[in-house]
Design a protein around this motif. Structure first.
Motif, PDB file in Angstrom:
ATOM      1  N   PHE A  83      -3.203   5.942  -0.662  1.00  0.00           N
ATOM      2  CA  PHE A  83      -2.635   5.251  -1.929  1.00  0.00           C
ATOM      3  C   PHE A  83      -2.140   6.248  -2.909  1.00  0.00           C
ATOM      4  O   PHE A  83      -0.972   5.992  -3.635  1.00  0.00           O
ATOM      5  CB  PHE A  83      -4.097   4.619  -2.787  1.00  0.00           C
ATOM      6  N   LYS A  84      -2.664   7.409  -3.293  1.00  0.00           N
ATOM      7  CA  LYS A  84      -2.404   8.538  -3.950  1.00  0.00           C
ATOM      8  C   LYS A  84      -0.723   8.988  -3.466  1.00  0.00           C
ATOM      9  O   LYS A  84       0.036   9.185  -4.381  1.00  0.00           O
ATOM     10  CB  LYS A  84      -3.361   9.551  -4.175  1.00  0.00           C
ATOM     11  N   HIS A  86       1.333   7.241  -1.954  1.00  0.00           N
ATOM     12  CA  HIS A  86       2.094   6.375  -2.061  1.00  0.00           C
ATOM     13  C   HIS A  86       2.618   6.230  -3.944  1.00  0.00           C
ATOM     14  O   HIS A  86       3.524   5.878  -3.942  1.00  0.00           O
ATOM     15  CB  HIS A  86       1.611   4.877  -1.756  1.00  0.00           C
ATOM     16  N   MET A  87       1.675   6.665  -4.710  1.00  0.00           N
ATOM     17  CA  MET A  87       1.755   6.507  -5.847  1.00  0.00           C
ATOM     18  C   MET A  87       2.754   7.792  -6.507  1.00  0.00           C
ATOM     19  O   MET A  87       3.069   7.984  -7.659  1.00  0.00           O
ATOM     20  CB  MET A  87       0.626   6.266  -7.040  1.00  0.00           C
ATOM     21  N   GLY A  88       2.803   8.787  -5.788  1.00  0.00           N
ATOM     22  CA  GLY A  88       3.500  10.081  -6.000  1.00  0.00           C
ATOM     23  C   GLY A  88       2.501  11.181  -6.494  1.00  0.00           C
ATOM     24  O   GLY A  88       3.270  11.951  -7.182  1.00  0.00           O
ATOM     25  N   SER A  89       1.194  10.911  -6.381  1.00  0.00           N
ATOM     26  CA  SER A  89       0.304  11.952  -7.126  1.00  0.00           C
ATOM     27  C   SER A  89       0.307  13.229  -6.499  1.00  0.00           C
ATOM     28  O   SER A  89       0.188  14.307  -6.967  1.00  0.00           O
ATOM     29  CB  SER A  89      -1.100  11.296  -7.001  1.00  0.00           C
ATOM     30  N   PHE A 150      -7.831   4.307  -8.403  1.00  0.00           N
ATOM     31  CA  PHE A 150      -6.902   3.560  -8.068  1.00  0.00           C
ATOM     32  C   PHE A 150      -6.191   2.780  -9.332  1.00  0.00           C
ATOM     33  O   PHE A 150      -5.018   2.764  -9.232  1.00  0.00           O
ATOM     34  CB  PHE A 150      -7.392   2.295  -7.166  1.00  0.00           C
ATOM     35  N   THR A 151      -7.242   2.161  -9.984  1.00  0.00           N
ATOM     36  CA  THR A 151      -6.564   1.451 -11.200  1.00  0.00           C
ATOM     37  C   THR A 151      -5.927   2.081 -12.283  1.00  0.00           C
ATOM     38  O   THR A 151      -5.282   1.549 -13.284  1.00  0.00           O
ATOM     39  CB  THR A 151      -7.785   0.480 -11.554  1.00  0.00           C
ATOM     40  N   HIS A 153      -3.788   3.849 -12.326  1.00  0.00           N
ATOM     41  CA  HIS A 153      -2.193   3.873 -12.267  1.00  0.00           C
ATOM     42  C   HIS A 153      -1.744   2.610 -12.876  1.00  0.00           C
ATOM     43  O   HIS A 153      -0.439   2.453 -13.234  1.00  0.00           O
ATOM     44  CB  HIS A 153      -1.882   4.075 -10.901  1.00  0.00           C
ATOM     45  N   ILE A 154      -2.834   1.626 -12.971  1.00  0.00           N
ATOM     46  CA  ILE A 154      -2.400   0.152 -13.302  1.00  0.00           C
ATOM     47  C   ILE A 154      -2.609  -0.196 -14.995  1.00  0.00           C
ATOM     48  O   ILE A 154      -1.847  -0.490 -15.676  1.00  0.00           O
ATOM     49  CB  ILE A 154      -2.618  -0.676 -12.479  1.00  0.00           C
TER      50      ILE A 154
END
Length: 269
Positions: A83-84, A86-89, A150-151, A153-154
């Motif tokens: 996930f990270k 994918h989010m570019g972290s 996770f959240t 980011h949202i």
């Protein structure tokens, strides 16, 4: 002189508990300075991790129960890594056969190494905990912490709210450890912070060795932001809660864990 001896014994037991993390550091260093044949670097690291785990089981440095916990953390960590990334972290820029959605499978072992340390330190130092909260509180807060990774980011980052809740829930918790038949104690929250701090130091070493890269490290290596200690602090909380709850289940104690504040809970794993 007695204090120095106790400090040496404590450091030695801590070092023994860090065998798997040290193997990972060694694999990262070896594959950075030496170009190994046949397989890409990330694949060699994965192979070394698998061989290390097999060797630790065969040599009885690690128990089968501890291996089960490590496998669980590998899955939890790998899911977070996918996930990270994918989010570019952060990113894993090198090629590998063992990549899944851009994440090499060895990355899960870095989370598993934290669990390995906790399990081994628990056994070697004969850890006991008093003041443990009800399971519903412990499980709920560890779940909230994991979801926040996770959240945030949202819907925003609630780590400071979670830290305040941790203080409320675990303020009365004390961890006891034994050195040469003498028992010492420490507030559990302080142990969370200390372990998180040393993981942050380890993170600086691993990013320097190219385990992964943050966006600001793409061109040149830089010190990982000190604020990351809070993330590792929260990850340590999840790790210890999972290990502690699993040990509670293994003991076959059907009573409410709220009984833990009235007695020392001794690991038998």
């Amino acid at each position: 002189m007695t204090f120095i001896r106790k400090l040496f014994v404590f450091a030695w037991l801590q070092a023994l508990s860090c065998i798997f993390p040290l193997i990972i550091f060694g694999a990262l260093a070896l594959t950075k300075v030496a170009e190994l044949p046949i397989l890409p670097r990330y694949d060699w690291i994965l192979l070394i991790c698998l061989l290390a785990q097999a060797g630790m089981i065969i040599s009885k440095l690690e128990t089968l129960d501890e291996l089960k916990v490590i496998c669980m953390f590998h899955v939890i960590g790998l899911g977070l890594e996918i996930f990270k990334v994918h989010m570019g972290s952060w990113s894993y820029p090198e090629a590998a056969w063992s990549k899944v959605f851009g994440v090499p499978l060895y990355s899960g072992f870095m989370y598993a190494s934290v669990a390995s340390y906790i399990c081994q330190a628990w056994r070697r130092l004969q850890l006991q905990i008093t003041g443990w909260p009800k399971s519903v509180y412990a499980v709920a807060i560890s779940t909230a912490i994991y979801l926040n990774f996770f959240t945030h980011h949202i819907i925003g980052d609630f780590r400071w709210v979670l830290m305040l809740l941790l203080i409320v829930v675990f303020l009365r918790c004390t961890v006891y450890f034994t050195l040469e038949e003498r028992t010492f104690r420490m507030p559990l929250l302080l142990s969370f912070l200390l372990i998180g701090f040393f993981i942050w130091i380890a993170e600086n070493v691993t990013t320097f060795l190219g385990a992964w890269k943050y966006p600001n490290q793409e061109e040149v290596w830089r010190l990982v932001h000190i604020g990351k200690i809070s993330s590792w602090f929260l990850l340590v909380v999840i790790s210890i809660i999972i290990v502690a709850q699993l040990k509670h289940v293994k003991l076959g104690n059907t009573a409410d864990p709220q009984g833990l504040p009235r007695k020392k809970w001794e690991s038998r794993t």
